[in-house]
Design a protein around this motif. Structure first.
Motif, short mmCIF file in Angstrom:
data_model
loop_
_atom_site.label_atom_id
_atom_site.label_comp_id
_atom_site.label_asym_id
_atom_site.label_seq_id
_atom_site.Cartn_x
_atom_site.Cartn_y
_atom_site.Cartn_z
N UNK A 57 0.78 -1.23 0.00
CA UNK A 57 0.00 0.00 0.00
C UNK A 57 0.81 1.27 0.00
N UNK A 58 2.14 1.17 -0.10
CA UNK A 58 2.97 2.38 -0.13
C UNK A 58 2.81 3.08 -1.47
N UNK A 59 3.21 4.36 -1.48
CA UNK A 59 3.12 5.12 -2.71
C UNK A 59 4.05 4.51 -3.76
N UNK A 60 3.57 4.24 -4.98
CA UNK A 60 4.41 3.60 -6.00
C UNK A 60 5.57 4.49 -6.41
N UNK A 61 6.74 3.85 -6.60
CA UNK A 61 7.95 4.57 -7.00
C UNK A 61 8.24 4.29 -8.47
N UNK A 62 8.57 5.35 -9.20
CA UNK A 62 8.92 5.21 -10.61
C UNK A 62 10.34 4.67 -10.72
N UNK A 63 10.54 3.66 -11.55
CA UNK A 63 11.84 3.02 -11.70
C UNK A 63 12.66 3.71 -12.78
N UNK A 64 13.99 3.64 -12.61
CA UNK A 64 14.90 4.13 -13.64
C UNK A 64 14.92 3.15 -14.81
N UNK A 65 15.14 3.67 -16.00
CA UNK A 65 15.12 2.82 -17.21
C UNK A 65 16.46 2.91 -17.93
N UNK A 66 17.56 3.08 -17.18
CA UNK A 66 18.87 3.22 -17.79
C UNK A 66 19.71 1.95 -17.68
N UNK A 67 19.08 0.83 -17.36
CA UNK A 67 19.81 -0.43 -17.25
C UNK A 67 19.89 -1.15 -18.58
N UNK A 68 20.21 -2.45 -18.56
CA UNK A 68 20.22 -3.24 -19.78
C UNK A 68 18.87 -3.20 -20.50
N UNK A 69 18.88 -3.40 -21.81
CA UNK A 69 17.68 -3.23 -22.62
C UNK A 69 16.54 -4.10 -22.14
N UNK A 70 16.81 -5.39 -21.89
CA UNK A 70 15.74 -6.29 -21.49
C UNK A 70 15.12 -5.87 -20.16
N UNK A 71 15.99 -5.50 -19.19
CA UNK A 71 15.47 -5.09 -17.88
C UNK A 71 14.81 -3.71 -17.98
N UNK A 72 15.36 -2.84 -18.84
CA UNK A 72 14.75 -1.52 -19.02
C UNK A 72 13.33 -1.65 -19.56
N UNK A 73 13.10 -2.63 -20.43
CA UNK A 73 11.75 -2.84 -20.95
C UNK A 73 10.79 -3.23 -19.85
N UNK A 74 11.26 -4.06 -18.91
CA UNK A 74 10.42 -4.43 -17.77
C UNK A 74 10.14 -3.21 -16.89
N UNK A 75 11.17 -2.38 -16.69
CA UNK A 75 10.98 -1.17 -15.88
C UNK A 75 10.00 -0.22 -16.54
N UNK A 76 10.09 -0.09 -17.86
CA UNK A 76 9.15 0.78 -18.58
C UNK A 76 7.72 0.26 -18.41
N UNK A 77 7.54 -1.06 -18.56
CA UNK A 77 6.21 -1.64 -18.39
C UNK A 77 5.70 -1.43 -16.96
N UNK A 78 6.60 -1.56 -15.97
CA UNK A 78 6.20 -1.35 -14.58
C UNK A 78 5.80 0.11 -14.35
#
Length: 453
Positions: free
Chosen positions: A197-218
């Motif tokens: 229930x905590x306030x959602x945190x926006x993730x950074x998308x500067x990692x590897x391409x595959x993981x960045x895609x997951x972060x973007x989707x999140x």
């Protein structure tokens, strides 16, 4: 027989795989070095040495009789092979390669020497090579000293360097893998925070391409959830406003009605139902909010418990207080007050007797606890977990009807927002107990530090 199990985390599995690959590559490199580089060099040296030994044997055969005595002393010539000169040392990891070199050298030397010239390597004491040569056509065992440099060609240094490079590769792989796994850990922490229930945190998308895609989707999911939450809050606020406006007018109309004996009961009943509708609306609003927008403040939880107990005592419901020593606790005061009020109201409504509130702390896990208990009829053990679900409620023992069934659901949400949980228990000797755990300020800091490690 115990079965080998892989580590559970992807990080540990990747590190284990990289370590295994480095070890296998180092073993393969050393094996190639020994078999295709060192062994041919030793064999060539043994072939050359065999030629020199045969030349020496030819010279000793033709030596003048008066010089044979001096040569016999020089080469420690003996008709019988010295006892113990051919003792074999135990093979250890330290002398493994040296023993391997010696065995290859002796085997190759024997292949290139005549059968009448056996060879033995003295390993005990001084390193010497014993060869049966001919001194004046008589067979003698002669000793040739072997200098340290002849069998110490830096292989141990090579192995140590190889191990050092392997360790460097492992450390580098660990750092790289840790850097790659950091976005995954951030994603897991954000998902856990979102589930509590905590306030959602926006993730950074500067990692590897595959993981960045997951972060973007999140992040897109978080944006959609925020829009849905805003829409829900706006809708609930609109419903509350639109319903409370006619409720206020209806309450005013009832109040302005001229009281009479036949209408007094109806007016009281109508006003009670209006209060009930207003309380239900407020519970829906509380469940929708659950304190996510309220800032946490360091406060005295015992003081809040004491104040609420005093308020209930003024209404005729006395709670027995047992307050323990609590560390500073960062909590949302309005939300935690709502938690305590819901639990204490439930104790009054459903238990009525044996009311008590107890607080204590567990310094090991940095958690504070609040228990609200009663000595009522209690709840069946199978129904305890179901009570925490929305719209589930028990049966009241008094004249007041049950609520909407959101009270305990609100309590659990707010407890999770503070890193804790809600536990519902049957009391020994009869009755019901609700225990809320909240992390202290130190526990929250250690939890955040653990998440960043």
């Amino acid at each position: 027989m115990s079965r080998f199990t892989l580590p559970r985390s992807l990080f540990a599995r990747n590190i284990a795989l990289l370590v295994a690959l480095v070890i296998v590559s180092q073993i393969g490199s050393l094996s190639v070095l020994m078999h295709f580089v060192q062994r041919p060099r030793i064999e060539r040296a043994a072939e050359t040495f065999a030629i020199y030994v045969q030349t020496l044997d030819d010279l000793l055969k033709t030596a003048a009789p008066d010089a044979q005595g001096g040569l016999a002393v020089r080469f420690e010539a003996s008709r019988q092979f010295p006892t113990g000169a051919a003792s074999e040392p135990s093979v250890t990891w330290r002398n493994f390669y040296r023993t391997y070199q010696r065995d290859v050298f002796i085997d190759t030397l024997r292949e290139h020497l005549p059968a009448s010239m056996p060879v033995q390597w003295q390993t005990g004491g001084e390193q010497r090579l014993w060869i049966r040569a001919h001194l004046g056509h008589e067979p003698y065992w002669i000793a040739l000293p072997v200098p340290e440099a002849a069998h110490n060609d830096g292989m141990l240094f090579t192995i140590a360097l190889s191990i050092g490079l392997g360790a460097l590769a492992i450390v580098t792989a660990y750092l790289i893998q840790r850097h790659i796994n950091r976005p995954l850990r951030d994603l897991a922490d954000a998902a856990c925070g979102l589930s509590t229930g905590a306030a959602p945190q926006v993730l950074r998308v500067d990692g590897p391409t595959e993981i960045a895609q997951v972060s973007v989707a999140f992040n897109q999911m978080i944006h959609a959830l925020q829009e849905a939450d805003a829409t829900r809050s706006l809708m609930l606020a609109g419903i509350s406003h639109d319903i409370r406006t006619p409720l206020t007018k209806l309450r005013l109309a009832v109040a302005m009605t001229t009281p009479s004996d036949e209408h007094d009961a109806l007016a009281v009943s109508t006003d009670h139902y209006l209060d009930q509708i207003d309380a239900i609306l407020q519970q829906f609003m509380d469940y929708a909010g659950s304190g996510t927008r309220e800032a946490a403040e360091v406060g005295d939880l015992n003081a809040l418990v004491s104040n609420l107990a005093a308020d209930f005592a003024g209404l005729g419901h006395v709670f027995e207080l047992t307050l323990g020593e609590l560390q500073p606790l960062a909590f949302r005061p309005i939300s935690v007050m709502r938690v305590l009020m819901n639990l204490m109201q439930n104790a009054v409504l459903y238990g009525r007797v044996g009311l008590s509130v107890r607080t204590w702390a567990d310094d090991v896990i940095h958690t504070a606890y609040v228990e609200v208990a009663d000595r009522g009829k209690g709840v069946n053990a199978g129904d305890l977990d179901a009570l925490k679900a929305p719209f589930k409620r028990g049966r009241s023992t008094g004249a007041h009807p049950g609520g909407t069934g959101l009270g305990l659901a609100i309590v659990e949400r707010i407890a999770k927002l503070h890193g804790g949980e809600l536990q519902l228990l049957q009391r020994e000797g009869g009755g019901f107990a609700a225990i809320v755990s909240l992390r202290t300020a130190e526990g929250q800091r250690s939890r955040e530090g653990h998440g960043e490690a």
